[in-house]
Design a protein around this motif. Sequence first.
Motif, PDB file in Angstrom:
ATOM      1  N   GLY A  71       1.134  -1.357   0.357  1.00 56.50           N
ATOM      2  CA  GLY A  71      -0.042   0.194   0.112  1.00 56.50           C
ATOM      3  C   GLY A  71       1.103   1.633  -0.005  1.00 56.50           C
ATOM      4  O   GLY A  71       1.813   1.189  -0.202  1.00 56.50           O
ATOM      5  N   SER A  72       0.144   2.533   0.198  1.00 56.13           N
ATOM      6  CA  SER A  72       1.347   3.717   0.355  1.00 56.13           C
ATOM      7  C   SER A  72       0.380   4.537   1.471  1.00 56.13           C
ATOM      8  O   SER A  72      -0.765   4.653   1.687  1.00 56.13           O
ATOM      9  N   LEU A  73       1.093   5.566   2.081  1.00 61.00           N
ATOM     10  CA  LEU A  73       0.777   6.600   2.916  1.00 61.00           C
ATOM     11  C   LEU A  73       1.498   8.188   2.460  1.00 61.00           C
ATOM     12  O   LEU A  73       2.202   7.730   2.103  1.00 61.00           O
ATOM     13  N   VAL A  74       0.649   9.364   2.356  1.00 57.50           N
ATOM     14  CA  VAL A  74       1.131  10.102   2.023  1.00 57.50           C
ATOM     15  C   VAL A  74       0.942  11.247   3.619  1.00 57.50           C
ATOM     16  O   VAL A  74      -0.540  11.370   3.965  1.00 57.50           O
ATOM     17  N   MET A  75       2.353  11.978   3.541  1.00 59.88           N
ATOM     18  CA  MET A  75       0.964  13.242   4.537  1.00 59.88           C
ATOM     19  C   MET A  75       2.175  13.617   4.022  1.00 59.88           C
ATOM     20  O   MET A  75       2.882  14.686   3.592  1.00 59.88           O
ATOM     21  N   VAL A  76       0.801  15.265   4.198  1.00 62.39           N
ATOM     22  CA  VAL A  76       1.033  16.950   4.073  1.00 62.39           C
ATOM     23  C   VAL A  76       1.248  17.372   5.616  1.00 62.39           C
ATOM     24  O   VAL A  76       0.425  17.339   6.266  1.00 62.39           O
ATOM     25  N   TRP A  77       1.905  18.966   5.156  1.00 63.86           N
ATOM     26  CA  TRP A  77       1.771  19.559   6.319  1.00 63.86           C
ATOM     27  C   TRP A  77       1.908  20.832   6.069  1.00 63.86           C
ATOM     28  O   TRP A  77       3.350  20.957   4.948  1.00 63.86           O
ATOM     29  N   ARG A  78       1.813  21.985   6.175  1.00 63.84           N
ATOM     30  CA  ARG A  78       1.923  23.232   5.761  1.00 63.84           C
ATOM     31  C   ARG A  78       3.222  23.502   6.891  1.00 63.84           C
ATOM     32  O   ARG A  78       3.941  23.450   7.245  1.00 63.84           O
ATOM     33  N   ASP A  79       4.283  23.950   5.455  1.00 64.04           N
ATOM     34  CA  ASP A  79       6.015  23.674   5.713  1.00 64.04           C
ATOM     35  C   ASP A  79       6.288  24.974   4.649  1.00 64.04           C
ATOM     36  O   ASP A  79       6.778  25.280   3.636  1.00 64.04           O
ATOM     37  N   LEU A  80       6.673  26.279   5.798  1.00 63.47           N
ATOM     38  CA  LEU A  80       6.626  27.350   4.902  1.00 63.47           C
ATOM     39  C   LEU A  80       8.586  27.806   3.927  1.00 63.47           C
ATOM     40  O   LEU A  80       8.375  28.005   3.338  1.00 63.47           O
ATOM     41  N   ASN A  81       9.120  26.541   4.749  1.00 58.39           N
ATOM     42  CA  ASN A  81      10.342  26.407   4.381  1.00 58.39           C
ATOM     43  C   ASN A  81      10.783  25.525   3.144  1.00 58.39           C
ATOM     44  O   ASN A  81      11.502  25.760   1.942  1.00 58.39           O
ATOM     45  N   GLU A  82       9.812  25.071   2.388  1.00 62.64           N
ATOM     46  CA  GLU A  82       9.648  24.617   1.294  1.00 62.64           C
ATOM     47  C   GLU A  82       8.537  24.760  -0.116  1.00 62.64           C
ATOM     48  O   GLU A  82       7.586  26.063   0.064  1.00 62.64           O
ATOM     49  N   VAL A  83       8.944  24.568  -1.243  1.00 65.36           N
ATOM     50  CA  VAL A  83       7.882  24.840  -1.985  1.00 65.36           C
ATOM     51  C   VAL A  83       6.806  24.401  -1.865  1.00 65.36           C
ATOM     52  O   VAL A  83       6.093  23.649  -1.236  1.00 65.36           O
ATOM     53  N   GLY A  84       6.055  25.719  -2.080  1.00 66.30           N
ATOM     54  CA  GLY A  84       4.516  26.264  -1.983  1.00 66.30           C
ATOM     55  C   GLY A  84       4.255  26.167  -0.618  1.00 66.30           C
ATOM     56  O   GLY A  84       3.015  25.651  -0.584  1.00 66.30           O
ATOM     57  N   GLY A  85       4.958  26.344   0.536  1.00 63.08           N
ATOM     58  CA  GLY A  85       4.951  26.025   1.458  1.00 63.08           C
ATOM     59  C   GLY A  85       4.123  24.519   1.830  1.00 63.08           C
ATOM     60  O   GLY A  85       3.339  25.083   3.110  1.00 63.08           O
ATOM     61  N   ILE A  86       4.136  23.177   1.649  1.00 60.02           N
ATOM     62  CA  ILE A  86       4.064  22.345   1.852  1.00 60.02           C
ATOM     63  C   ILE A  86       4.859  21.385   2.067  1.00 60.02           C
ATOM     64  O   ILE A  86       5.291  21.239   0.993  1.00 60.02           O
ATOM     65  N   GLY A  87       4.584  20.737   2.926  1.00 60.51           N
ATOM     66  CA  GLY A  87       5.563  19.536   3.534  1.00 60.51           C
ATOM     67  C   GLY A  87       5.313  18.276   3.045  1.00 60.51           C
ATOM     68  O   GLY A  87       4.255  17.843   3.324  1.00 60.51           O
TER      69      GLY A  87
END
Length: 103
Positions: A58-74
């Motif tokens: 299977g798979s897992l994806v985690m997304v969070w706000r990160d202003l240091n990353e491209v687009g502000g998304i980690g």
Amino acid sequence: MALVMIVARDVADRFHGFLASVMLEVAPKVFVAPRMNKGVRERIWGVVADWYGQDPRGSLVMVWRDLNEVGGIGLAHLGTPPRELVELDGMWVTRLGGSGNAL
């Protein structure tokens, strides 16, 4: 503290139980936490990454706000082809890592 979302697909039942115990399940296999700090996020991801190493399906994806990353998304992922955010003509798109294909 930032919103964190994890989407699980075709993983063992224990992932569901663990994630449901620490986050809200807003749709089947979609978990969110409205205010999660970096330390908690990293510990939760450490648990699921360890379990995934023992049972890699299977798979897992985690997304969070990160202003240091491209687009502000980690982004963090297990099991799916790696994805990255890239800017294309002023828009943010997701590209599968290594394939050069924009989603």
